[in-house]
Design a protein around this motif. Sequence first.
Motif, PDB file in Angstrom:
ATOM      1  N   TYR A 179       0.813  -1.215   0.000  1.00  0.00           N
ATOM      2  CA  TYR A 179       0.000   0.000   0.000  1.00  0.00           C
ATOM      3  C   TYR A 179       0.839   1.255   0.000  1.00  0.00           C
ATOM      4  CZ  TYR A 179       1.007  -0.642   4.951  1.00  0.00           C
ATOM      5  OH  TYR A 179       1.644  -0.860   6.128  1.00  0.00           O
ATOM      6  N   TYR A 229      -0.242 -15.794  10.229  1.00  0.00           N
ATOM      7  CA  TYR A 229      -1.241 -14.847  10.730  1.00  0.00           C
ATOM      8  C   TYR A 229      -0.582 -13.513  11.023  1.00  0.00           C
ATOM      9  CZ  TYR A 229      -5.272 -13.159  13.283  1.00  0.00           C
ATOM     10  OH  TYR A 229      -6.354 -12.431  13.677  1.00  0.00           O
ATOM     11  N   LYS A 248      -6.522  -6.331  10.719  1.00  0.00           N
ATOM     12  CA  LYS A 248      -6.966  -7.296   9.718  1.00  0.00           C
ATOM     13  C   LYS A 248      -8.001  -6.713   8.773  1.00  0.00           C
ATOM     14  CE  LYS A 248      -4.399 -10.654  11.072  1.00  0.00           C
ATOM     15  NZ  LYS A 248      -3.326 -11.177  10.248  1.00  0.00           N
ATOM     16  N   PHE A 303      -7.773  -4.034   7.240  1.00  0.00           N
ATOM     17  CA  PHE A 303      -7.048  -3.410   6.137  1.00  0.00           C
ATOM     18  C   PHE A 303      -6.624  -4.503   5.172  1.00  0.00           C
ATOM     19  CE2 PHE A 303      -3.494  -1.684   3.876  1.00  0.00           C
ATOM     20  CZ  PHE A 303      -3.754  -0.333   3.758  1.00  0.00           C
ATOM     21  N   LYS A 304      -7.212  -4.504   3.965  1.00  0.00           N
ATOM     22  CA  LYS A 304      -6.921  -5.594   3.023  1.00  0.00           C
ATOM     23  C   LYS A 304      -5.979  -5.080   1.942  1.00  0.00           C
ATOM     24  CE  LYS A 304     -10.179  -8.641   4.403  1.00  0.00           C
ATOM     25  NZ  LYS A 304      -9.737  -9.371   5.573  1.00  0.00           N
ATOM     26  N   LYS A 343       3.010  -6.617   6.489  1.00  0.00           N
ATOM     27  CA  LYS A 343       1.653  -6.788   5.976  1.00  0.00           C
ATOM     28  C   LYS A 343       1.645  -7.760   4.795  1.00  0.00           C
ATOM     29  CE  LYS A 343      -2.711  -5.923   5.801  1.00  0.00           C
ATOM     30  NZ  LYS A 343      -3.606  -6.187   6.919  1.00  0.00           N
ATOM     31  N   GLU A 402       1.568 -11.440   5.375  1.00  0.00           N
ATOM     32  CA  GLU A 402       0.299 -12.076   5.718  1.00  0.00           C
ATOM     33  C   GLU A 402      -0.456 -12.540   4.486  1.00  0.00           C
ATOM     34  OE1 GLU A 402      -1.798  -9.334   8.236  1.00  0.00           O
ATOM     35  OE2 GLU A 402      -0.163  -9.315   9.693  1.00  0.00           O
ATOM     36  N   PRO A 412      -2.571   0.017   9.123  1.00  0.00           N
ATOM     37  CA  PRO A 412      -2.397  -1.022   8.114  1.00  0.00           C
ATOM     38  C   PRO A 412      -2.273  -2.449   8.629  1.00  0.00           C
ATOM     39  CG  PRO A 412      -0.613   0.578   8.039  1.00  0.00           C
ATOM     40  CD  PRO A 412      -1.572   1.076   9.029  1.00  0.00           C
TER      41      PRO A 412
END
Lengths: 174, 388, 163
Positions: A128, B345, C152, C154-155, B48, B51, C149
């Motif tokens: 992002y 996770y 969870k 936040f995808k 991130k 995950e 961010p």
Amino acid sequence: MVCGMNGVTLIGNLEESARKAVQWLVNKTPIRGIRDWGIAFSLWPVHFTTACCGAEFAATSAPRFDVERMGFLPFVAPRQTNLMLIEGTLTRKMAKAAVWVYEQMPDPKFVVAMGACAIDGGIFWNSYNIVRPKDILPVEIYIPGCPPRPEAVARAIIMLQKRIRRGEAVGLKF
Amino acid sequence: MSEERTIELLIGPQHPSSGHMRLYAEVDGDIVVRLRPNIGYVHRTVEKLAETKKYIQIIPLVERPSLADTANHNLGYVLALEKLLGIEAPPRAQYLRTILAEMNRIHSHFYGLGIHGIMLGSSTIFMWGFADREIMIEMAQRLTGARLTYSYIIPGGVRRDLPQGFEDEMEKALRYIERRLKDYGKLFLRNPVTRARLEGVGVLKKEDAIKLGIVGPNLRASGVPYDVRKVQPYCAYPELEFDVAVREEGDSMARVLVRVEEIRQSMRIIRQVLKQIPDGPILSENYLKMIPPKWKEFVEKKGRIKFPAIMANLRPPKGEAFSRVEAARGELVYYIVSDGSVTPYRLRMVTPSFRNVVLFEHLIQGCRVADIPAIYGSLDYFPPEADR
Amino acid sequence: MGLSSENKIEDIAKKIAQSLQGLPIEISTKDEIITVNVKHENLVEVAKKLRGVGFDHVKSVTATDFPEQKELEVIYHVSSFGDLDLAKVIVALKTRLSSDDPRISSLIEIWPSSKYSEREQHEMLGIVFEGHPELERLLLPEDYEGPPPLRKEFKVKTEGIQG
């Protein structure tokens, strides 16, 4: 505008005509050729490290690969450089800085994007926080690889030199 | 001191040294009153993205933040993953992991030395450091096939066995580096200019180092003999002899000298590994038995692993794992939480550079502006590693 | 390794249990990790006690989002540089808090090394560490908008067919 000198009187927009004359002269084949030859062998990239490809970029200018022999010398201040190498991922925070640095560089200036991240995100394609360099800067050449080998960077420089000498580089049309 | 006397100086993110960070320096004349690092210029959201990726796909992902030190980052992640999976690599693979980690440490320290050189204005040391780094990169390339991003260490073992004639070539390389280190001593380490720039500059006291949680050579240069390889040995380290490089001074010079000493110790480790390395498989029996017989023949003959299909969908049981390794820049910590699916996770990765960021505000305070590059370089700070 | 180191870990675990006597906590040991589960109201007290035992720095501050339970788990991985025997173990100081308005008192007074980690977890998961002197943006750009961010909810885009 009227201007007199040694008995000759010139009438009209002098500045405008002078610029046109210079442009015409520079674009004449011999001078243009010399100019492009000069640009091609003095590609000075600004020292702007955006991400981890900088490690390979440093290796490119180090003794083993030594691209300095092609007139490629990393330089500190953006105002004295004409090439910008996007070394890897451009994050959103860094993208702003990249545009500022690019705007400070004098014309003609060229952008080379290094690494898979600079093409379309690479391994970080779904992050992002990244920006594709093509969205914010006119990129001339992409170097694939993650990270690209120093040989690939050297080859990109040779390709850029060829494009400049053929007059095809985007950065020349300012 | 009144507010008006100080000027805020912005250094970066485009600046002559290796840096993708900004330093806000509040200066009073030539003295830095306060310095705040502004990091995050290379924040690529590794935690991130991990995950969303399968366990095996994360190996290249965790390497990217620290391109100068990929082997140790790879190793730390795989050790944590192996704890989750409950498997262990065979002895030969452990030795091969150790050798790659140490080769990586050597070329990473040369990288730091070179960058420090150019920050001090000594182009020769940049050229030397980067030239001598190539020796180890070339050797690593023979072992793994890649210049920097090895992805060599996989769960349960390593990807390739030692190539033919590796020992002899390595001996040559080590002898060359030994000879070169003497030259470094003459030209750089004992050079009066270097000593004037580095000695007594940016002193980190032992208590402060402990309090701030500094890691790696920066910690050891302040007199704390903490090295994960000794404190909690992993891979082949329990069977190897080496000293932890420690210095008491805590200044920039000490940090450089600790790194140079670590290069020597790493060479000692590599020599021992090549002498002691046992024969045997390079992949854990758990995975080896899953490989079809024809491939197995190939693996045994060529010493190269083709990924067993099972690895594409590794499913560790529910739980969590914690691992620490001594990367080139210091202690690297991984913490993985698994929920039993094919993706983790949560993956937490605390890199040594991130833990050393705090040194910028601590050390540079009260120094002169000209000391900023001297101290910055001595920390061997690698921004992508800190930002992840 | 072997028996002696296991004994040592047990000894340290006992020592910790002793110093934390009377506080509502659960202690469990796995390999070299000693997990101390604690309610977030008691966190500061427990941390002070651990500091007294000799655990002098924080290795990492990790927060994990559990949307089903509407909870966030915060873990302080603590160890020691000063005492190399204690350095063999890592204490995981675990606490849980509600994810709607996560507030927890900062441990920066006890362990200054948690400064940047806490700041990072603040911006990545939206936890407010009360008493932290500069709880500002660290890694994300200044103009970043959206949920933290690492939550969870936040995808990010993923490969393959989306179910």
